[in-house]
Design an enzyme around this catalytic site. Structure first.
Site, PDB file in Angstrom:
ATOM      1  N   THR A 149     -46.555 -86.521-124.916  1.00 26.90           N
ATOM      2  CA  THR A 149     -47.107 -87.798-124.491  1.00 26.90           C
ATOM      3  C   THR A 149     -45.921 -88.761-124.463  1.00 26.90           C
ATOM      4  O   THR A 149     -44.859 -88.457-125.002  1.00 26.90           O
ATOM      5  CB  THR A 149     -48.167 -88.325-125.477  1.00 26.90           C
ATOM      6  OG1 THR A 149     -47.625 -88.284-126.796  1.00 26.90           O
ATOM      7  CG2 THR A 149     -49.433 -87.503-125.426  1.00 26.90           C
ATOM      8  N   ARG A 152     -49.001 -95.252-122.360  1.00 32.84           N
ATOM      9  CA  ARG A 152     -49.901 -94.125-122.658  1.00 32.84           C
ATOM     10  C   ARG A 152     -49.873 -93.145-121.485  1.00 32.84           C
ATOM     11  O   ARG A 152     -50.165 -93.518-120.342  1.00 32.84           O
ATOM     12  CB  ARG A 152     -51.307 -94.687-122.856  1.00 32.84           C
ATOM     13  CG  ARG A 152     -52.318 -93.763-123.452  1.00 32.84           C
ATOM     14  CD  ARG A 152     -53.471 -94.549-124.033  1.00 32.84           C
ATOM     15  NE  ARG A 152     -53.027 -95.200-125.252  1.00 32.84           N
ATOM     16  CZ  ARG A 152     -52.993 -94.615-126.450  1.00 32.84           C
ATOM     17  NH1 ARG A 152     -53.390 -93.374-126.589  1.00 32.84           N
ATOM     18  NH2 ARG A 152     -52.559 -95.278-127.503  1.00 32.84           N
TER      19      ARG A 152
END
Ligand code: DSN
Length: 415
Positions: free
Chosen positions: A222, A231
Site C-alpha cells: 500500500t 491511500r
C-alpha cells in the site's frame, strides 16, 4: 475561502471534526500515518475528472497526455525507490493489488500458502472470508509461541502443501522478515514467491528493512502506511512476463479507470520517500518503536517476541485478566488510538482478542522522538495497570492532548 464550506457545510464540519480528532489524539494504529499537504493537494486536483483506462501511451480515451506524464512519473519514481524494473501504480488498494497478483499468476482452486491472519498475516493472504480464501485453496503458516516465524517449519508446511504461491509479509509482525529464507523455501517447492510489504515499505525503501528484491518474484504494497503517501496500492516485479500479466490483471481484469488524481498523489509521496530526510524519518520510526517496547517490557508487559525490529509493537495480555478490547477502549479514553489484535496462543475471539498492536509511524511524522515515546509508553502502562480507572484515563487524556497539540500536523486546513 473554502469551496467545501460554501457548498456542503455538513461534510466541511465533519472534516473539521476529524482534523480536531487527529490533532488531539495520539494516533498509534501501526498502519496509519499523516500524509503531506502536497499529497492531499494532488489528490484533490483536476485529475479526478479524467478517465484514462489503459497504461501510459496506450489509452482507450483521448486527452490523456497529462495523465500519461503523471503515471509515468509515479512509475519512474517507484522504480527508483524500490530499485526494481516494472511497477503498476494503478491498484486502488493493497487488497486489489494482492487480488491482481493471484489473478495474474494462478488459477482458481490453486494452492496458496500465507501467514495466518490470527498470527499477524492479512485477510488477502488466504484468509477464508476473503476472496483469497474462497477462490483458492489456502493454507497457512504462523509464528511460534516466541512470536517469531520458524523458517524450518514454514519449509515443512510448504513441502506438504506444495503451493503455487507462497505469500510472505504481515500486518502484525514486529520482527524482520527474511525474504532470502522465503526464496529458498519457494525454490525447494517450486512456488512463486509473493511479498506483501505494505506495513514495512517505508522502512524498506530507506534501507531500514531487508528488501524483498531480488528474492521475491512479485511485491505489493500500500502507499499510505509507513510510506505516508495517499491511500492506495502498487505492484512491483523484475520479471517482464509477470509484469505483463499483472498489468492485464489490473486493467481490464479487475479495475476500470485508474484514479489518476491518486496516482498523481502517489508520485508526490514517492518524491517525499526519495528525499534525504526520509531516511532519517525511517530510522526514527524504528527508534521510537524500540523505546515503546523497552518501556512496556520494563513495566512488566509481555511484548510478543521480546521487542521489535520495525515500526510496531505487539503486546499480549494472555497473562492478564483483561482483553485486547478492554485495553483498546481504556487507551482510547486516555486519548491514545491503538487496535486490539490477536496474539500467539490466542484464546479469545478476533472481536475481543488478548493483545494490542501499537505503531510509531504516525507520531514520528508529527515530529515525536524517543523522549515523547518514553512518556507515552509510560502513560500506556499507567492506563493498563489500572484498566478500570476512568478518572485516571480522563486525567491522562488531558495531559496527552496538551502534548499532542505541541506537535502540529497541518499548519492550515488541508480539506
Ligand atoms: N488494515 C491494515 C492494517 O491495519 O494492518 C491491513 O490492511
Amino acid at each position: 475561502m473554502s469551496f467545501l464550506k460554501e457548498f456542503d457545510s455538513e461534510i466541511y464540519e465533519l472534516c473539521e471534526k476529524e482534523l480536531e480528532r487527529q490533532t488531539n489524539h495520539l494516533e498509534m494504529i501501526a498502519s496509519e500515518n499523516f500524509t503531506l499537504p502536497a499529497v492531499m493537494e494532488a489528490m484533490g486536483s483536476v485529475f479526478t475528472n479524467k478517465y484514462a483506462e489503459g497504461y501510459p501511451n496506450k489509452r482507450y480515451y483521448g486527452g490523456c497526455e497529462n495523465a500519461d506524464a503523471v503515471e509515468q512519473l509515479a512509475i519512474d519514481r517507484a522504480k527508483k525507490l524500490f530499485n526494481c524494473e516494472y511497477v503498476n501504480v494503478q491498484p486502488h488498494s493493497g487488497s486489489q493489488a494482492n487480488g491482481a497478483v493471484y489473478a495474474a499468476l494462478i488459477k482458481a482452486g490453486d494452492k496458496i500458502l500465507g501467514m495466518d491472519l490470527s498470527h499477524g498475516g492479512h485477510l488477502t493472504h488466504g484468509s477464508k472470508p476473503s476472496f483469497s480464501g474462497k477462490n483458492y485453496q489456502s493454507f497457512t503458516y504462523g509464528v511460534e509461541l516466541d512470536g517469531r516465524i520458524n523458517y524450518d517449519r514454514v519449509l515443512d508446511i510448504a513441502k506438504i502443501v506444495q503451493p503455487k504461491i507462497i505469500v510472505c509479509g504481515a500486518s502484525a509482525y514486529a520482527r524482520e522478515i527474511d525474504f532470502k529464507k522465503f526464496r529458498e523455501i519457494a525454490d525447494e517447492v517450486g512456488a512463486i514467491l509473493f511479498a506483501d510489504i505494505a506495513h514495512i515499505a517505508g522502512l524498506v525503501c530507506a534501507g531500514e528493512h531487508m528488501s524483498p528484491f531480488p528474492y521475491a518474484d512479485v511485491v505489493t504494497t500500500t502507499t499510505h502506511k509507513t510510506l505516508a503517501g495517499p491511500r492506495g496500492g502498487m505492484i512491483m516485479t523484475n520479471d517482464e512476463d509477470i509484469a505483463k500479466k499483472i498489468n492485464s490483471a489490473i486493467f481490464p481484469g479487475l479495475q476500470g479507470g485508474p484514479l489518476v488524481h491518486v496516482i498523481a498523489a502517489k508520485a508526490v509521496g514517492f518524491k517525499h520517500n526519495l528525499s534525504p530526510e526520509w531516511k532519517e524519518y525511517a530510522k526514527q520510526v524504528k527508534k521510537n518503536a524500540k523505546v515503546l517496547a523497552e518501556v512496556l517490557i520494563k513495566r512488566g508487559y509481555n511484548v510478543v517476541s521480546g521487542g521489535t525490529d520495525n515500526h510496531l509493537v505487539l503486546v499480549s495480555f494472555l497473562d492478564k485478566d483483561f482483553s485486547g478490547k478492554d485495553a483498546d477502549e481504556a487507551l482510547g479514553n486516555a486519548g491514545i488510538t491503538v487496535n486490539k489484535n490477536t496474539v500467539p496462543g490466542e484464546t479469545r475471539s478476533p472481536f475481543v482478542t488478548s493483545g494490542i498492536r501499537i505503531g510509531s509511524p504516525a507520531l514520528t511524522s508529527r515530529g515525536m522522538k524517543e523522549a515523547e515515546f518514553e512518556l507515552i509508553a509510560n502513560k500506556i502502562a499507567d492506563v493498563l495497570d489500572d484498566i478500570n480507572n476512568t478518572q485516571l484515563q480522563a486525567k491522562i487524556k488531558e495531559e496527552l492532548v496538551a502534548l499532542a497539540q505541541k506537535f502540529v500536523i497541518y499548519n492550515q486546513p488541508t480539506y
